[in-house]
Design a protein around this motif. Structure first.
Motif, PDB file in Angstrom:
ATOM      1  N   GLU A  46       0.823  -1.210   0.000  1.00 30.51           N
ATOM      2  CA  GLU A  46       0.000   0.000   0.000  1.00 30.51           C
ATOM      3  C   GLU A  46       0.857   1.261   0.000  1.00 30.51           C
ATOM      4  N   ARG A  47       1.954   1.241   0.767  1.00 29.42           N
ATOM      5  CA  ARG A  47       2.857   2.397   0.800  1.00 29.42           C
ATOM      6  C   ARG A  47       3.486   2.636  -0.563  1.00 29.42           C
ATOM      7  N   VAL A  48       3.846   1.547  -1.250  1.00 24.60           N
ATOM      8  CA  VAL A  48       4.489   1.657  -2.562  1.00 24.60           C
ATOM      9  C   VAL A  48       3.506   2.179  -3.601  1.00 24.60           C
ATOM     10  N   VAL A  49       2.302   1.657  -3.603  1.00 28.16           N
ATOM     11  CA  VAL A  49       1.294   2.082  -4.569  1.00 28.16           C
ATOM     12  C   VAL A  49       0.982   3.565  -4.411  1.00 28.16           C
ATOM     13  N   GLU A  50       0.965   4.047  -3.185  1.00 29.08           N
ATOM     14  CA  GLU A  50       0.707   5.472  -2.941  1.00 29.08           C
ATOM     15  C   GLU A  50       1.757   6.370  -3.586  1.00 29.08           C
ATOM     16  N   LEU A  51       2.953   5.827  -3.827  1.00 32.98           N
ATOM     17  CA  LEU A  51       4.023   6.591  -4.461  1.00 32.98           C
ATOM     18  C   LEU A  51       3.958   6.517  -5.987  1.00 32.98           C
ATOM     19  N   GLY A  52       2.996   5.786  -6.519  1.00 36.54           N
ATOM     20  CA  GLY A  52       2.832   5.695  -7.967  1.00 36.54           C
ATOM     21  C   GLY A  52       3.848   4.805  -8.653  1.00 36.54           C
ATOM     22  N   ILE A  53       4.375   3.827  -7.942  1.00 35.51           N
ATOM     23  CA  ILE A  53       5.398   2.940  -8.486  1.00 35.51           C
ATOM     24  C   ILE A  53       4.741   1.742  -9.160  1.00 35.51           C
ATOM     25  N   LYS A  54       5.215   1.386 -10.349  1.00 32.54           N
ATOM     26  CA  LYS A  54       4.743   0.186 -11.029  1.00 32.54           C
ATOM     27  C   LYS A  54       5.461  -1.020 -10.448  1.00 32.54           C
ATOM     28  N   VAL A  55       4.703  -1.992  -9.968  1.00 31.89           N
ATOM     29  CA  VAL A  55       5.239  -3.188  -9.313  1.00 31.89           C
ATOM     30  C   VAL A  55       5.155  -4.371 -10.270  1.00 31.89           C
ATOM     31  N   ASP A  56       6.223  -5.151 -10.340  1.00 30.51           N
ATOM     32  CA  ASP A  56       6.222  -6.354 -11.188  1.00 30.51           C
ATOM     33  C   ASP A  56       5.776  -7.590 -10.433  1.00 30.51           C
ATOM     34  N   VAL A  57       6.236  -7.710  -9.175  1.00 33.56           N
ATOM     35  CA  VAL A  57       5.946  -8.906  -8.390  1.00 33.56           C
ATOM     36  C   VAL A  57       5.503  -8.486  -6.991  1.00 33.56           C
ATOM     37  N   LEU A  58       4.373  -8.986  -6.564  1.00 36.48           N
ATOM     38  CA  LEU A  58       3.873  -8.811  -5.205  1.00 36.48           C
ATOM     39  C   LEU A  58       4.022 -10.144  -4.499  1.00 36.48           C
ATOM     40  N   LEU A  59       4.767 -10.146  -3.387  1.00 35.02           N
ATOM     41  CA  LEU A  59       5.148 -11.413  -2.773  1.00 35.02           C
ATOM     42  C   LEU A  59       4.908 -11.385  -1.268  1.00 35.02           C
ATOM     43  N   GLY A  60       4.420 -12.489  -0.717  1.00 38.24           N
ATOM     44  CA  GLY A  60       4.244 -12.584   0.726  1.00 38.24           C
ATOM     45  C   GLY A  60       3.311 -13.705   1.112  1.00 38.24           C
ATOM     46  N   ASP A  61       3.013 -13.766   2.413  1.00 36.53           N
ATOM     47  CA  ASP A  61       2.090 -14.793   2.892  1.00 36.53           C
ATOM     48  C   ASP A  61       0.650 -14.276   2.955  1.00 36.53           C
ATOM     49  N   PHE A  62       0.469 -12.981   2.660  1.00 38.43           N
ATOM     50  CA  PHE A  62      -0.852 -12.368   2.548  1.00 38.43           C
ATOM     51  C   PHE A  62      -1.711 -12.620   3.791  1.00 38.43           C
ATOM     52  N   ASP A  63      -1.090 -12.454   4.958  1.00 35.97           N
ATOM     53  CA  ASP A  63      -1.842 -12.605   6.199  1.00 35.97           C
ATOM     54  C   ASP A  63      -2.452 -11.265   6.591  1.00 35.97           C
ATOM     55  N   ARG A  64      -3.060 -11.205   7.766  1.00 40.62           N
ATOM     56  CA  ARG A  64      -3.678  -9.978   8.288  1.00 40.62           C
ATOM     57  C   ARG A  64      -4.718  -9.402   7.331  1.00 40.62           C
ATOM     58  N   ASP A  65      -5.491 -10.299   6.716  1.00 36.91           N
ATOM     59  CA  ASP A  65      -6.583  -9.909   5.823  1.00 36.91           C
ATOM     60  C   ASP A  65      -6.111  -9.147   4.595  1.00 36.91           C
ATOM     61  N   PHE A  66      -4.872  -9.356   4.205  1.00 39.45           N
ATOM     62  CA  PHE A  66      -4.344  -8.702   3.002  1.00 39.45           C
ATOM     63  C   PHE A  66      -4.924  -9.384   1.768  1.00 39.45           C
ATOM     64  N   ASN A  67      -5.446  -8.598   0.842  1.00 28.62           N
ATOM     65  CA  ASN A  67      -6.050  -9.142  -0.376  1.00 28.62           C
ATOM     66  C   ASN A  67      -5.241  -8.705  -1.596  1.00 28.62           C
ATOM     67  N   PRO A  68      -4.394  -9.576  -2.140  1.00 28.95           N
ATOM     68  CA  PRO A  68      -3.560  -9.183  -3.280  1.00 28.95           C
ATOM     69  C   PRO A  68      -4.363  -8.908  -4.539  1.00 28.95           C
ATOM     70  N   GLN A  69      -5.580  -9.440  -4.614  1.00 30.76           N
ATOM     71  CA  GLN A  69      -6.391  -9.252  -5.820  1.00 30.76           C
ATOM     72  C   GLN A  69      -6.757  -7.782  -6.034  1.00 30.76           C
ATOM     73  N   GLU A  70      -6.695  -6.986  -4.979  1.00 38.25           N
ATOM     74  CA  GLU A  70      -7.039  -5.567  -5.100  1.00 38.25           C
ATOM     75  C   GLU A  70      -6.112  -4.819  -6.050  1.00 38.25           C
ATOM     76  N   PHE A  71      -4.926  -5.378  -6.293  1.00 33.21           N
ATOM     77  CA  PHE A  71      -3.916  -4.648  -7.056  1.00 33.21           C
ATOM     78  C   PHE A  71      -3.764  -5.160  -8.486  1.00 33.21           C
ATOM     79  N   ILE A  72      -4.524  -6.179  -8.854  1.00 37.38           N
ATOM     80  CA  ILE A  72      -4.358  -6.779 -10.179  1.00 37.38           C
ATOM     81  C   ILE A  72      -4.673  -5.784 -11.291  1.00 37.38           C
TER      82      ILE A  72
END
Length: 220
Positions: A46-72
């Motif tokens: 979320e911090r990175v997206v706020e800076l307007g950075i294009k991300v190639d790979v989002l990686l992690g265990d996606f805990d704490r109710d994190f939803n990676p689909q929001e960024f697709i």
């Protein structure tokens, strides 16, 4: 912050963005300009997206109710890598991902500051990747990397150099440092080579026989 992707070559260092203290926009921009691949740990997304950075790979265990689909949609195309292994940190998992892709080097930012346990772990874990990938951890005040057995580099006089052992390091010798080492031993927690400096403009050479030795190029 503009997007990266000026370079597209797996021989250039990938950029991993962790979730520690943010670095300056100047340093971030310099690294993005030359990074062919940007990997972001889920805790920092979320911090990175706020800076307007294009991300190639989002990686992690996606805990704490994190939803990676929001960024697709906003980050398309993006690769989402689920890494549930709780025996490794997310930064280690990102490095493992790069090793598997046979990418030879990585710069890591936002890996220091904030929580001390994360900082210490991120810095010392470099050692386990000695034979696998070249790693440099950067923030606004330091550049940290694992030394090969024999190291030579030109530095201007009075550059601050710290030699920090991961465990015990033996047979350390140097040339062109203010406080020279001659077949010395450094032990984490007991004797380190913190806040040394370059004696005069020119080549600094450092060798060590056994162990893992971090070099930190520092500025106040």
């Amino acid at each position: 912050m503009s997007s990266h992707h000026i370079v597209r070559d797996d021989q250039e260092p990938a950029l991993i963005i962790a979730n520690g203290e943010a670095c300056s926009t100047e340093l971030l921009g310099q690294l993005l300009e030359w990074s062919p691949l940007v990997i972001v740990l889920d805790s920092a997304m979320e911090r990175v997206v706020e800076l307007g950075i294009k991300v190639d790979v989002l990686l992690g265990d996606f805990d704490r109710d994190f939803n990676p689909q929001e960024f697709i949609k906003s980050q398309h195309p993006i690769e989402i890598v689920y890494t549930p292994d709780q025996e490794k940190t997310d930064l280690e998992k990102a490095l493992d991902y790069l090793v598997e892709r046979k990418i030879p080097s990585a710069n890591v930012i936002w890996a220091t500051g904030r929580r001390a346990d994360h900082t210490i772990t991120n810095l010392t874990n470099i050692a386990r990747y000695r034979e696998l990938i070249k790693i440099v951890i950067l923030d606004d005040y330091s550049k940290v990397f694992l030394l090969p057995r024999s190291f030579r580099k030109w530095y201007p006089a009075k550059s601050i150099i710290s030699l920090i052992p991961v465990g015990t390091v033996t047979g350390i010798s140097s040339a062109n440092l203010l406080y020279e080492l001659q077949n010395d031993t450094l032990i984490m927690g007991f004797r380190t080579g913190s806040s040394n400096s370059v004696k005069q403009d020119g080549i600094v050479s450092i060798t060590h026989e056994n162990g893992d030795l971090l070099l930190m190029e520092c500025s106040d």
